[in-house]
Design a protein around this motif. Structure first.
Motif, PDB file in Angstrom:
ATOM      1  N   ASN A  65       6.317  25.558 115.862  1.00 23.66           N
ATOM      2  CA  ASN A  65       5.139  24.820 116.302  1.00 23.66           C
ATOM      3  C   ASN A  65       5.294  23.335 115.958  1.00 23.66           C
ATOM      4  O   ASN A  65       4.618  22.796 115.066  1.00 23.66           O
ATOM      5  N   PRO A  66       6.225  22.642 116.644  1.00 18.90           N
ATOM      6  CA  PRO A  66       6.601  21.279 116.239  1.00 18.90           C
ATOM      7  C   PRO A  66       5.475  20.261 116.306  1.00 18.90           C
ATOM      8  O   PRO A  66       5.537  19.231 115.644  1.00 18.90           O
ATOM      9  N   ALA A  73      17.516  24.732 108.339  1.00 18.42           N
ATOM     10  CA  ALA A  73      17.521  24.411 109.774  1.00 18.42           C
ATOM     11  C   ALA A  73      18.938  24.059 110.245  1.00 18.42           C
ATOM     12  O   ALA A  73      19.318  24.379 111.378  1.00 18.42           O
ATOM     13  N   ASP A  74      19.746  23.431 109.371  1.00 14.34           N
ATOM     14  CA  ASP A  74      21.148  23.090 109.705  1.00 14.34           C
ATOM     15  C   ASP A  74      21.935  24.337 110.088  1.00 14.34           C
ATOM     16  O   ASP A  74      22.708  24.335 111.045  1.00 14.34           O
ATOM     17  N   VAL A  75      21.749  25.384 109.277  1.00 10.55           N
ATOM     18  CA  VAL A  75      22.471  26.645 109.523  1.00 10.55           C
ATOM     19  C   VAL A  75      21.947  27.299 110.807  1.00 10.55           C
ATOM     20  O   VAL A  75      22.725  27.771 111.645  1.00 10.55           O
ATOM     21  N   LYS A  76      20.648  27.281 110.973  1.00 10.51           N
ATOM     22  CA  LYS A  76      20.058  27.882 112.189  1.00 10.51           C
ATOM     23  C   LYS A  76      20.580  27.162 113.435  1.00 10.51           C
ATOM     24  O   LYS A  76      20.815  27.780 114.475  1.00 10.51           O
ATOM     25  N   ALA A  77      20.760  25.832 113.306  1.00  7.44           N
ATOM     26  CA  ALA A  77      21.220  25.046 114.462  1.00  7.44           C
ATOM     27  C   ALA A  77      22.626  25.451 114.886  1.00  7.44           C
ATOM     28  O   ALA A  77      22.984  25.351 116.057  1.00  7.44           O
ATOM     29  N   ILE A 102      11.984  17.652 110.340  1.00  8.28           N
ATOM     30  CA  ILE A 102      13.339  18.091 110.708  1.00  8.28           C
ATOM     31  C   ILE A 102      13.843  17.140 111.794  1.00  8.28           C
ATOM     32  O   ILE A 102      13.114  16.872 112.763  1.00  8.28           O
ATOM     33  N   GLY A 103      15.041  16.630 111.631  1.00 10.00           N
ATOM     34  CA  GLY A 103      15.618  15.708 112.617  1.00 10.00           C
ATOM     35  C   GLY A 103      15.603  16.323 114.021  1.00 10.00           C
ATOM     36  O   GLY A 103      15.790  17.542 114.167  1.00 10.00           O
ATOM     37  N   HIS A 104      15.413  15.478 115.030  1.00  9.19           N
ATOM     38  CA  HIS A 104      15.201  15.952 116.402  1.00  9.19           C
ATOM     39  C   HIS A 104      16.342  16.854 116.909  1.00  9.19           C
ATOM     40  O   HIS A 104      16.114  17.932 117.463  1.00  9.19           O
ATOM     41  N   ASN A 105      17.551  16.402 116.685  1.00 11.34           N
ATOM     42  CA  ASN A 105      18.728  17.118 117.188  1.00 11.34           C
ATOM     43  C   ASN A 105      18.867  18.517 116.588  1.00 11.34           C
ATOM     44  O   ASN A 105      19.013  19.520 117.293  1.00 11.34           O
ATOM     45  N   ALA A 119      15.976  20.906 117.659  1.00  6.12           N
ATOM     46  CA  ALA A 119      16.071  21.486 119.012  1.00  6.12           C
ATOM     47  C   ALA A 119      17.017  22.685 119.023  1.00  6.12           C
ATOM     48  O   ALA A 119      16.717  23.726 119.616  1.00  6.12           O
ATOM     49  N   ARG A 120      18.144  22.556 118.314  1.00  7.72           N
ATOM     50  CA  ARG A 120      19.125  23.650 118.311  1.00  7.72           C
ATOM     51  C   ARG A 120      18.659  24.820 117.431  1.00  7.72           C
ATOM     52  O   ARG A 120      18.846  25.988 117.769  1.00  7.72           O
ATOM     53  N   ALA A 121      18.043  24.483 116.290  1.00  7.30           N
ATOM     54  CA  ALA A 121      17.569  25.541 115.390  1.00  7.30           C
ATOM     55  C   ALA A 121      16.416  26.321 116.045  1.00  7.30           C
ATOM     56  O   ALA A 121      16.318  27.548 115.913  1.00  7.30           O
ATOM     57  N   ARG A 122      15.568  25.600 116.779  1.00  6.25           N
ATOM     58  CA  ARG A 122      14.411  26.220 117.439  1.00  6.25           C
ATOM     59  C   ARG A 122      14.860  27.315 118.408  1.00  6.25           C
ATOM     60  O   ARG A 122      14.257  28.379 118.499  1.00  6.25           O
TER      61      ARG A 122
END
Ligand code: 13P
Ligand code: SF4
Length: 329
Positions: free
Chosen positions: A100-101, A145-149, A309-312, A315-318
């Motif tokens: 829910n950004p 979030a880095d890992v999820k991305a 969380i940084g945009h980039n 988006a990938r983690a989401r």
């Protein structure tokens, strides 16, 4: 879905419900803060999402929804509140933000981490993908979030096998929990490549401890979280996510039960299951216990500890988290 929905109750009604698990002397300190937090929630159109491991005064006193990590992610996506206060650990708050950004997501203590999440970085995942080219990556939601991305999809203990099998691959990289990977391997034909992360709470339980309790209490039902070592799960009657544990107790009403998991679970469930006796050798999660009523009040009042969380990366983690939510339980 095993969520606990708190009704709009006044303070004495709340205490009537939880007096069995909170002594009167402690309640005197909790009650004023519970009242203030619930008032502030209304004023600010905020919602409190709490994990099942939160203490009873949080779980029963101020949480609008108390649930396992999968349900918290789903609820975060659905809420119409302006502010989400996530009473749990950092990866849960990050997941809520990913789902829910547009909402302001706050965590009462930024230091509420997780040993599993700390065991792996996004760079480690990149290294694994180079080592096993083309093999899809499933990351437990207990990750940054880095890992999820860097992952194809997330999972929780409530849907790990289903997520792994949804990929249609004969091999999957599953990280970071070695024991959960082991549990998944026992329940699927897909070959699992695991990582060496462990949960500091669940790795401490031993099969001997479970066997000894069973000998002393022949009628007891033992239910374990899949983050436990494999011999502990084998010695148990049932394994499942925290909300599946809640559901098991509610539906089966065992005379005596041992929850092989974090301490607060037994106290929280005791309230709704007064006829069940909980045997309690349990371990505390030092990260979950960083969240207190005082910190919840301060963070909601001052709107501090906002998750960014940084945009980039976001988006990938989401994508990984949303894919998990679509697969469901
Ligand atoms: P659940 O997804 O089962 O709630 O577990 C989260 C967790 O951190 C367990 O240690
Ligand atoms: Fe992480 Fe274990 Fe605590 Fe769950 S109980 S938040 S897996 S350290």
């Amino acid at each position: 879905m095993s969520t606990h929905q708190k009704l709009d109750k006044n303070i004495s009604e709340i205490y009537q419900r939880i007096s069995k698990v909170i002594p009167d002397v402690e309640w005197k300190f909790h009650a004023p803060l519970i009242e203030k937090i619930n008032k502030l929630k209304k004023e600010k159109n905020a919602v409190i999402l709490a994990h099942n491991y939160q203490t009873p005064e949080i779980y029963h006193g101020v949480a609008d929804i108390a649930a396992d990590s999968l349900a918290l992610a789903v609820e975060a996506a659905k809420t119409t509140a302006d502010i989400i206060v996530l009473c749990g650990v950092h990866f849960m708050a990050e997941t809520a933000k990913l789902m829910n950004p547009e909402k302001k997501v706050l965590i009462p203590d930024m230091q509420a981490g997780c040993s599993l999440s700390a065991s792996i970085t996004g760079e480690d995942v990149v290294m694994l993908k180079e080592k096993y080219p083309g093999v899809p990556v499933v990351s437990y939601v207990n990750t940054s979030a880095d890992v999820k991305a860097e992952s194809d999809v997330c999972c929780t203990s409530a849907n790990a096998v289903k997520v792994v099998e949804s990929l249609g691959s004969d091999k999957v990289i599953f990280l970071p929990d070695h024991y959960l990977a082991n549990y998944v391997q026992k329940n699927t034909k897909v070959k699992i490549i695991s990582w060496q992360g462990t949960c500091v709470v669940h790795e401490k339980f031993t099969a001997k401890e479970v066997e000894d309790i069973k000998k002393q209490n022949p009628e007891i039902k033992v239910i374990a979280h899949p983050e436990c070592p494999p011999d502990v799960i084998s010695a148990s009657d049932f394994a499942g996510s925290t909300s599946n544990m809640v559901k098991y107790v509610k539906e089966n009403q065992p005379k005596k039960v041992l929850l092989v998991t974090e301490c607060s679970m037994s106290d929280n469930i005791q309230v709704e299951n007064p006829n069940v006796e909980f045997v309690k050798p349990c371990n505390l999660c030092p990260y979950m216990k960083k969240i207190t009523l005082k910190k919840i009040y301060d963070c909601l009042k001052n709107e501090t500890n906002e998750i960014k969380i940084g945009h980039n990366i976001a988006a990938r983690a989401r994508r990984s988290v949303k894919r998990m939510a679509e697969i469901g339980r």
